[in-house]
Design a protein around this motif. Structure first.
Motif, short mmCIF file in Angstrom:
data_model
loop_
_atom_site.label_atom_id
_atom_site.label_comp_id
_atom_site.label_asym_id
_atom_site.label_seq_id
_atom_site.Cartn_x
_atom_site.Cartn_y
_atom_site.Cartn_z
N VAL A 113 0.83 -1.20 0.00
CA VAL A 113 0.00 0.00 0.00
C VAL A 113 0.87 1.25 0.00
O VAL A 113 0.58 2.22 -0.71
N ALA A 116 2.17 1.98 -3.42
CA ALA A 116 1.15 2.51 -4.32
C ALA A 116 0.90 3.99 -4.05
O ALA A 116 0.77 4.80 -4.96
N LEU A 117 0.84 4.32 -2.78
CA LEU A 117 0.61 5.71 -2.42
C LEU A 117 1.77 6.59 -2.85
O LEU A 117 1.59 7.66 -3.44
N ALA A 120 1.77 7.21 -6.53
CA ALA A 120 0.79 8.20 -6.97
C ALA A 120 1.29 9.61 -6.72
O ALA A 120 1.08 10.51 -7.53
N LEU A 139 -12.95 15.06 -12.28
CA LEU A 139 -12.36 15.72 -11.13
C LEU A 139 -12.90 15.17 -9.83
O LEU A 139 -12.22 15.12 -8.82
N GLY A 141 -13.99 12.15 -9.38
CA GLY A 141 -14.06 10.69 -9.44
C GLY A 141 -13.30 10.00 -8.33
O GLY A 141 -12.26 9.40 -8.55
N ILE A 142 -13.81 10.10 -7.13
CA ILE A 142 -13.14 9.41 -6.04
C ILE A 142 -13.37 7.91 -6.13
O ILE A 142 -12.51 7.12 -5.81
N ALA A 144 -13.58 6.23 -8.74
CA ALA A 144 -13.12 5.68 -10.02
C ALA A 144 -12.14 4.54 -9.78
O ALA A 144 -11.22 4.70 -9.00
N TRP B 110 -5.74 16.25 -6.35
CA TRP B 110 -5.92 15.37 -5.19
C TRP B 110 -6.83 14.18 -5.48
O TRP B 110 -6.55 13.07 -5.01
N PRO B 111 -7.91 14.35 -6.23
CA PRO B 111 -8.73 13.16 -6.50
C PRO B 111 -7.95 12.04 -7.16
O PRO B 111 -8.23 10.86 -6.92
N VAL B 112 -6.97 12.36 -7.96
CA VAL B 112 -6.17 11.33 -8.60
C VAL B 112 -5.40 10.53 -7.55
O VAL B 112 -5.35 9.30 -7.56
N VAL B 113 -4.81 11.26 -6.61
CA VAL B 113 -4.04 10.59 -5.57
C VAL B 113 -4.97 9.80 -4.66
O VAL B 113 -4.66 8.66 -4.27
N ALA B 115 -7.79 8.43 -5.38
CA ALA B 115 -8.26 7.22 -6.07
C ALA B 115 -7.18 6.15 -6.06
O ALA B 115 -7.48 4.96 -5.88
N ALA B 116 -5.95 6.56 -6.23
CA ALA B 116 -4.86 5.58 -6.23
C ALA B 116 -4.72 4.93 -4.87
O ALA B 116 -4.53 3.72 -4.74
N LEU B 117 -4.81 5.75 -3.83
CA LEU B 117 -4.68 5.21 -2.49
C LEU B 117 -5.84 4.28 -2.16
O LEU B 117 -5.66 3.17 -1.64
N ALA B 120 -5.50 0.96 -3.85
CA ALA B 120 -4.53 0.07 -3.22
C ALA B 120 -5.12 -0.59 -1.99
O ALA B 120 -4.87 -1.77 -1.72
N LEU B 121 -5.92 0.15 -1.23
CA LEU B 121 -6.52 -0.41 -0.03
C LEU B 121 -7.65 -1.38 -0.38
O LEU B 121 -7.83 -2.41 0.28
#
Lengths: 144, 144
Positions: A113, A116-117, A120, A139, A141-142, A144, B110-113, B115-117, B120-121
DNA sequence: GCAAATCGGAACGAAATGGTCTGATTTGAC
DNA sequence: GTCAAATCAGACCATTTCGTTCCGATTTGC
């Protein structure tokens, strides 16, 4: 799970400093005026950033700040690490011991994890933060 | 940037509860004995988890706890969100406003980060946490 | 030599978190 | 039917960390 305000301020401050990189030196007061943050807070952020080697500070009258490296070589991961230390969701990575020494079956999964963080954050350079909008279409898209 | 101890305890507690899922009900005291955590702390964690709908609690003598869903349908993201709320690195996502109303060029990223986090979880189900070791070859590979 | 301007570190106050405790509720036995 | 044991649930208090602010050290320009 939520980064501290100082780290958030550091990102905004660095973003503002990146715009002044071409014009030479800037000051903490000027960055505070542009970002709208309190001047002492910006000073504290600048101290941490310069201690981490991301900003180069020159003291005395006529001094100021400037980026230590090109903006393309500075990522979100660098800024966050400069303020908050290593990027790790749990303390058992660097400290090596949880509060209890049970056979923790969860511990082996945290590095995945964390990587991955960090990936990003490292994927967004400072040059991209100066732009108005990101390249991603969604924008909000949490999920997503 | 580092999740709270309660969230960490919640993950360990859920991992322990998953092993008792087949055998029926368990209790907070039993989970505390297995994980080595203080009993009141486990009780507090259990309260949050059951309030979030991840654990089903039965009061009274002979009562106990059990997973509300199959272990395969519960991920790290669910547990973390149950204890710490929505997974977001900054508060400007749900609150919509930073401390200052400057034209924040950082916010769209921030939404991109996030979503990536979150991805991963969400990629680690509870069943995988019960295993001894992960499938990834490098346990210490933070820089991977 | 003096003064202005800047960064650097230290001290104070506040908020959130972690831990502990006591109470309400339910079941099982007598 | 009554008592007692066991359990979860919520409220309280101490501790730590974070955020903010202030004051001192240092350097350049006049």
């Amino acid at each position: 799970m939520r980064l501290s305000n100082l780290a958030d301020y550091a990102v905004v401050t660095m973003s503002a400093a990146a715009r002044h990189c071409g014009g030479g030196r800037t000051s903490a007061a000027e960055l505070a005026a542009e970002t709208g943050l309190p001047v002492p807070t910006v000073q504290k952020v600048v101290s941490k950033l310069s201690a981490a080697g991301l900003l180069r500070s020159v003291r005395g009258a006529g001094g100021g700040l400037q980026l230590a490296r090109p903006a393309a070589a500075i990522t979100l991961a660098d800024i966050v690490e400069a303020v908050e230390g290593p990027i790790a969701l749990t303390a058992c990575i660097d400290g090596d011991e949880c509060a209890v020494d049970h056979t923790c079956s969860v511990k082996p999964h945290w590095p995945v994890v964390n990587a991955a963080l960090r990936g990003a954050l490292a994927g967004i350079p400072l040059t991209q933060l100066s732009k108005a909008a990101p390249r991603e279409p969604n924008l909000t898209g949490i999920s997503a």
